[in-house]
Design a protein around this motif. Structure first.
Motif, PDB file in Angstrom:
ATOM      1  N   TYR A 171     -20.351  28.973 -17.502  1.00  0.00           N
ATOM      2  CA  TYR A 171     -20.447  28.173 -16.334  1.00  0.00           C
ATOM      3  C   TYR A 171     -19.319  28.140 -15.570  1.00  0.00           C
ATOM      4  N   LEU A 172     -18.171  28.335 -16.051  1.00  0.00           N
ATOM      5  CA  LEU A 172     -16.855  28.189 -15.158  1.00  0.00           C
ATOM      6  C   LEU A 172     -16.941  29.630 -14.714  1.00  0.00           C
ATOM      7  N   GLU A 173     -17.117  30.708 -15.220  1.00  0.00           N
ATOM      8  CA  GLU A 173     -16.904  31.850 -14.555  1.00  0.00           C
ATOM      9  C   GLU A 173     -18.226  32.152 -13.467  1.00  0.00           C
ATOM     10  N   ARG A 174     -19.326  31.334 -13.595  1.00  0.00           N
ATOM     11  CA  ARG A 174     -20.050  31.430 -12.572  1.00  0.00           C
ATOM     12  C   ARG A 174     -19.578  30.407 -11.482  1.00  0.00           C
ATOM     13  N   GLY A 175     -18.820  29.775 -11.543  1.00  0.00           N
ATOM     14  CA  GLY A 175     -18.219  28.831 -10.590  1.00  0.00           C
ATOM     15  C   GLY A 175     -19.076  27.528 -10.562  1.00  0.00           C
ATOM     16  N   ILE A 176     -19.755  27.306 -11.568  1.00  0.00           N
ATOM     17  CA  ILE A 176     -20.320  26.028 -11.937  1.00  0.00           C
ATOM     18  C   ILE A 176     -19.292  24.919 -11.934  1.00  0.00           C
ATOM     19  N   ARG A 177     -19.573  23.682 -11.445  1.00  0.00           N
ATOM     20  CA  ARG A 177     -18.576  22.478 -11.590  1.00  0.00           C
ATOM     21  C   ARG A 177     -18.813  21.824 -12.816  1.00  0.00           C
ATOM     22  N   VAL A 178     -17.998  21.688 -13.792  1.00  0.00           N
ATOM     23  CA  VAL A 178     -18.209  21.213 -14.914  1.00  0.00           C
ATOM     24  C   VAL A 178     -17.144  20.209 -14.998  1.00  0.00           C
ATOM     25  N   GLY A 179     -17.677  18.836 -15.788  1.00  0.00           N
ATOM     26  CA  GLY A 179     -16.764  18.020 -16.064  1.00  0.00           C
ATOM     27  C   GLY A 179     -17.308  17.598 -17.668  1.00  0.00           C
ATOM     28  N   LEU A 180     -16.440  16.422 -18.086  1.00  0.00           N
ATOM     29  CA  LEU A 180     -16.788  16.021 -19.369  1.00  0.00           C
ATOM     30  C   LEU A 180     -17.462  14.846 -19.267  1.00  0.00           C
ATOM     31  N   VAL A 186     -10.029  22.459 -20.492  1.00  0.00           N
ATOM     32  CA  VAL A 186     -10.676  21.082 -20.610  1.00  0.00           C
ATOM     33  C   VAL A 186      -9.932  20.117 -20.017  1.00  0.00           C
ATOM     34  N   PHE A 187      -8.529  20.308 -19.773  1.00  0.00           N
ATOM     35  CA  PHE A 187      -8.065  19.226 -18.906  1.00  0.00           C
ATOM     36  C   PHE A 187      -8.408  19.316 -17.458  1.00  0.00           C
ATOM     37  N   TYR A 188      -8.598  20.641 -16.903  1.00  0.00           N
ATOM     38  CA  TYR A 188      -9.095  20.895 -15.771  1.00  0.00           C
ATOM     39  C   TYR A 188     -10.677  19.736 -15.578  1.00  0.00           C
ATOM     40  N   MET A 189     -11.356  20.148 -16.564  1.00  0.00           N
ATOM     41  CA  MET A 189     -12.579  19.952 -16.734  1.00  0.00           C
ATOM     42  C   MET A 189     -12.632  18.120 -16.499  1.00  0.00           C
ATOM     43  N   ALA A 190     -11.699  17.500 -17.414  1.00  0.00           N
ATOM     44  CA  ALA A 190     -11.561  16.263 -17.460  1.00  0.00           C
ATOM     45  C   ALA A 190     -10.936  15.486 -16.358  1.00  0.00           C
ATOM     46  N   ASN A 224       0.870  -1.256   0.053  1.00  0.00           N
ATOM     47  CA  ASN A 224      -0.031  -0.109  -0.042  1.00  0.00           C
ATOM     48  C   ASN A 224       0.856   1.274  -0.171  1.00  0.00           C
ATOM     49  N   GLU A 225       2.498   1.032  -0.022  1.00  0.00           N
ATOM     50  CA  GLU A 225       2.871   2.283   0.220  1.00  0.00           C
ATOM     51  C   GLU A 225       4.035   2.198  -1.080  1.00  0.00           C
ATOM     52  N   PHE A 226       4.036   3.181  -1.796  1.00  0.00           N
ATOM     53  CA  PHE A 226       5.076   3.028  -2.864  1.00  0.00           C
ATOM     54  C   PHE A 226       5.247   4.444  -3.521  1.00  0.00           C
ATOM     55  N   ILE A 227       6.370   4.404  -4.361  1.00  0.00           N
ATOM     56  CA  ILE A 227       6.689   5.843  -5.033  1.00  0.00           C
ATOM     57  C   ILE A 227       6.700   5.670  -6.381  1.00  0.00           C
ATOM     58  N   ILE A 228       6.034   6.650  -7.120  1.00  0.00           N
ATOM     59  CA  ILE A 228       5.830   6.857  -8.315  1.00  0.00           C
ATOM     60  C   ILE A 228       6.836   7.706  -8.963  1.00  0.00           C
ATOM     61  N   LYS A 229       7.826   7.398  -9.884  1.00  0.00           N
ATOM     62  CA  LYS A 229       8.846   8.239 -10.537  1.00  0.00           C
ATOM     63  C   LYS A 229       8.601   8.779 -11.701  1.00  0.00           C
ATOM     64  N   GLY A 230       8.435  10.004 -12.269  1.00  0.00           N
ATOM     65  CA  GLY A 230       8.237  10.289 -13.625  1.00  0.00           C
ATOM     66  C   GLY A 230       7.839  11.710 -13.852  1.00  0.00           C
ATOM     67  N   ASN A 231       7.170  11.863 -15.068  1.00  0.00           N
ATOM     68  CA  ASN A 231       6.957  13.447 -15.386  1.00  0.00           C
ATOM     69  C   ASN A 231       5.414  13.771 -15.343  1.00  0.00           C
ATOM     70  N   PHE A 232       5.238  14.395 -14.482  1.00  0.00           N
ATOM     71  CA  PHE A 232       3.574  14.797 -13.898  1.00  0.00           C
ATOM     72  C   PHE A 232       3.290  16.038 -14.516  1.00  0.00           C
ATOM     73  N   TYR A 233       1.765  15.876 -14.893  1.00  0.00           N
ATOM     74  CA  TYR A 233       1.182  16.965 -15.331  1.00  0.00           C
ATOM     75  C   TYR A 233      -0.218  16.949 -14.639  1.00  0.00           C
ATOM     76  N   TYR A 234      -0.798  18.129 -14.097  1.00  0.00           N
ATOM     77  CA  TYR A 234      -1.786  18.108 -13.734  1.00  0.00           C
ATOM     78  C   TYR A 234      -2.496  19.645 -13.557  1.00  0.00           C
ATOM     79  N   CYS A 235      -3.724  19.906 -13.277  1.00  0.00           N
ATOM     80  CA  CYS A 235      -4.215  21.246 -13.193  1.00  0.00           C
ATOM     81  C   CYS A 235      -4.271  21.526 -11.621  1.00  0.00           C
ATOM     82  N   ASP A 236      -3.881  22.964 -11.497  1.00  0.00           N
ATOM     83  CA  ASP A 236      -4.125  23.428 -10.064  1.00  0.00           C
ATOM     84  C   ASP A 236      -5.736  23.852  -9.907  1.00  0.00           C
ATOM     85  N   GLU A 237      -5.932  24.419  -9.013  1.00  0.00           N
ATOM     86  CA  GLU A 237      -7.454  24.877  -8.649  1.00  0.00           C
ATOM     87  C   GLU A 237      -7.740  26.159  -9.371  1.00  0.00           C
ATOM     88  N   LYS A 238      -6.655  26.817  -9.885  1.00  0.00           N
ATOM     89  CA  LYS A 238      -6.817  27.858 -10.707  1.00  0.00           C
ATOM     90  C   LYS A 238      -7.079  27.637 -12.311  1.00  0.00           C
TER      91      LYS A 238
END
Lengths: 424, 424
Positions: A302-311, A352-356, A3-17
């Motif tokens: 929707y995004l500007e109104r703060g609505i939660r949007v996914g794909l 769209v990466f954020y939404m996905a 249940n404990e391990f380390i993943i090494k690599g090149n990570f990409y994600y979106c922050d909350e902004k």
């Protein structure tokens, strides 16, 4: 130790902004399925943990599909010559009806579940059919993949062909039985699933609202997708202030009821305000909306109104289970909207990466990022098949892995810290 | 004997009325690269010919790509955050400039040509760069594949960065040299390629017009793609009646000069009439037009006016070489246009199949059908990977092979009766 391990690599994600964060050559500490965050070096306290080295690859959060129809996977790629209501009667209802046969469901859902398992999707929210046994079989198969999903037995008691409709009583009663049987799964949860307002009488909605109050289950349905559908809802529910209000009157539209509404192509100001106020999740399904001539949803608004949007892939109005392809379609649709409908800024790939990822991920909790405290859902992508004479910087490698998904290959896939067994 | 054989299988093509014709379990007699037509049984006079049996598969005419940029294949999937003019300056010109190095061209074009060879495309009309040597190298590589193409050394003598522009004299002179060297290929022909009006002075256009008169070569360029581009052309050519007139004044817009104009998103009535009158081919590039926020071309109007329309992938504003994917985008774009711009009937799959085969094929002669007298270009498609619990009728198998191209596999590919060697 498992249940404990380390993943090494090149990570990409979106922050909350909704900004892209790149962390190349980094280490993600995973404990009991949860990320302890990304580190430039392995922190001392984790020094002994096993390291899985994916340095040659890209690592992004698992993609979230907020809206798709499992039984319709059989006829993806067909029926792209109609709008919503005709399409439902001609293609969809006759096909969904077949799932009264568990034998048919078994072979069809095998194919759907295998395709979903091997896709970029780690979590999905799924419509079944009106049949509880077939929908439970679908859940059984999904549970075995390791993916995390919510699955609904569909409710519909009016305006449907005689061969594919329930009485109100049977619809409620089968839903209760379905919910009881569906309790046994760890990763596969039931979700209340009134098809859409035209298919659901007030009495049925009231019954589902009562079940929701009692069970606190989530809800999924369709909203303001296509012009003729919206017009029809106006006739069917003259007392509702707008389409979404027809759900809200029965407690099936956000607030204390976690709700996904698919499409929202033509939601007006009042409906938009209610979605924002009630915290409704919008499942944006751009390919489906183009395929059925519905249009392009006002996602920027929707995004500007703060609505939660996914794909959502919305198979079979969408023809594939690829959320990456949906990201591309979402950018394209927003550009068509910008060109022809309003001056709202088109969606960027970051949007769209954020939404996905985070956008849809929020439906499941702390999901869609590698930040500390998020569940570790990850795709390890081998982009070496997307050949080019150019050497790319890290951001461009990421962009290409979205647009050229079909030339890439999934090296590994993790859901809540567990590796999924890909393949047959 | 090598030049005469029979192909057995399930054939799909469009007739001249844009209607889908299905001939399952049929025989196509191929002699010297030309179809003798489809037959239910092998006619007596051909009884001895060898039969290649593709009964398990689908056979459609090879797809025609009327517009793509070989040097831009390197950065497909990037730069989708800009409109045309900024995109050219930021991404395209710096990349195309690199092809002054034959070493770079060699490695980049190897990848492009291999991808094209393994795609559904049998014939293509292709932009190179301003560099004659690199463009000849591209032709050399294409010739070896067996595909049939026309390839242009690009001309541009103004409004381009100092690092990627020619003098008028050099542009003409290098074009003459290019044309001379390009004569040696059988299947790979040169085509005159003024980039677009903003990049070409009147003097350059006059020079190219003179070469065209002398050589009777075909011409390709861009037309009325993006609003800011069209506005700019109006400023640059105050005497031209409309964008296309700026080509026509120099004999580079149809009539006795076989011409492809890419895009035509915003052509007005006068320009449309001139295209119809002059027999200009429109290369419709819907994915590119969405990606660069240009809009959706009024294709229905062009078809009704009798204008010849084919499809173009327009890499790298389009992100793939798939004409099948372009067919899907063309239907989607026409639906968005129907929803937001005009009441023109959206394109059907038959319409776009026609455009991808006969529509573009007409540029090459009798190409894009299996009827008697047409050159035998064919794709043999294995659709068994597109799994479903359903058994499909023949028409539906065909539709799925377009929408689900990525789940299908090319079993064989023929161009003018010769089988292409697929793979590396």
């Amino acid at each position: 130790m498992e249940n404990e391990f380390i993943i090494k690599g090149n990570f990409y994600y979106c922050d909350e902004k909704r900004e892209l964060v790149e962390k190349t050559g980094s280490y993600c500490i995973v404990r009991d399925g949860i990320s302890e965050g990304l580190f430039d070096r392995i922190p001392k306290e984790y020094a002994g943990l096993p390291v899985r080295d994916y340095s040659a690859f890209l690592i992004i959060p698992g993609l979230i599909d907020l809206h798709t129809h499992a039984p319709q996977y059989t006829f993806r790629g067909l029926g792209m010559d109609m709008e919503l209501l005709d399409w439902l009667n001609t293609y969809t209802f006759p096909e969904e009806c077949k799932y009264s046969s568990l034998k048919y469901a078994d072979s069809a859902y095998d194919i759907f579940v295998r395709a979903l398992k091997n896709s970029y999707t780690t979590r999905a929210v799924i419509f079944g059919t009106i049949h509880a046994p077939a929908t439970l079989l679908l859940m059984e198969k999904l549970e075995r993949t390791g993916l995390i999903t919510q699955v609904g037995k569909v409710n519909m008691d009016r305006n449907a062909p005689a061969y594919y409709v329930e009485t109100t009583e049977k619809s409620i009663c089968e839903t209760e039985a379905f919910l009881k049987s569906a309790q046994k799964y760890l990763r596969t949860k039931p979700i209340l699933t009134p098809r859409f307002i035209p298919s659901c009488s007030d009495k049925l909605l009231a019954g589902l609202g009562e079940i929701q109050q009692r069970t606190r289950l989530c809800v999924q349905s369709h909203l303001s997708e296509n012009r003729s559908e919206i017009e029809w809802v106006r006739e069917l529910c003259p007392d509702a202030a707008f389409y979404g209000d027809a759900y809200d009157r029965y407690g099936l539209f956000g607030n204390n009821c976690r709700t996904i509404m698919a499409h929202c192509v033509s939601s007006g100001d009042e409906e938009t305000e209610r979605m924002a106020h009630n915290g409704v999740f919008v499942a944006h399904c751009p390919a489906s909306n183009m395929n059925l001539s519905s249009g392009a949803a006002p996602v920027r608004r929707y995004l500007e109104r703060g609505i939660r949007v996914g794909l959502g892939t919305d198979v079979a109005a969408g023809s594939s289970l690829s959320v990456a392809s949906e990201m591309v379609s979402a950018v394209q649709a927003s550009k068509m909207r910008w060109r022809y409908v309003s001056q709202d800024k088109p969606l960027s790939l970051e949007d769209v990466f954020y939404m996905a990822t985070r956008g849809g991920g929020e439906f499941f909790g702390q999901v869609g990022s590698f930040e500390k405290g998020f569940e570790f859902d990850a795709l390890v992508i081998d982009d070496s098949g997307a050949e080019s004479a150019l050497k790319f910087n890290d951001r461009d490698r990421f962009l290409r892995s979205v647009y050229l998904e079909k030339e890439c290959r999934l090296e590994a896939k993790y859901v809540r810290g567990s590796e999924i067994r890909l393949g047959a």
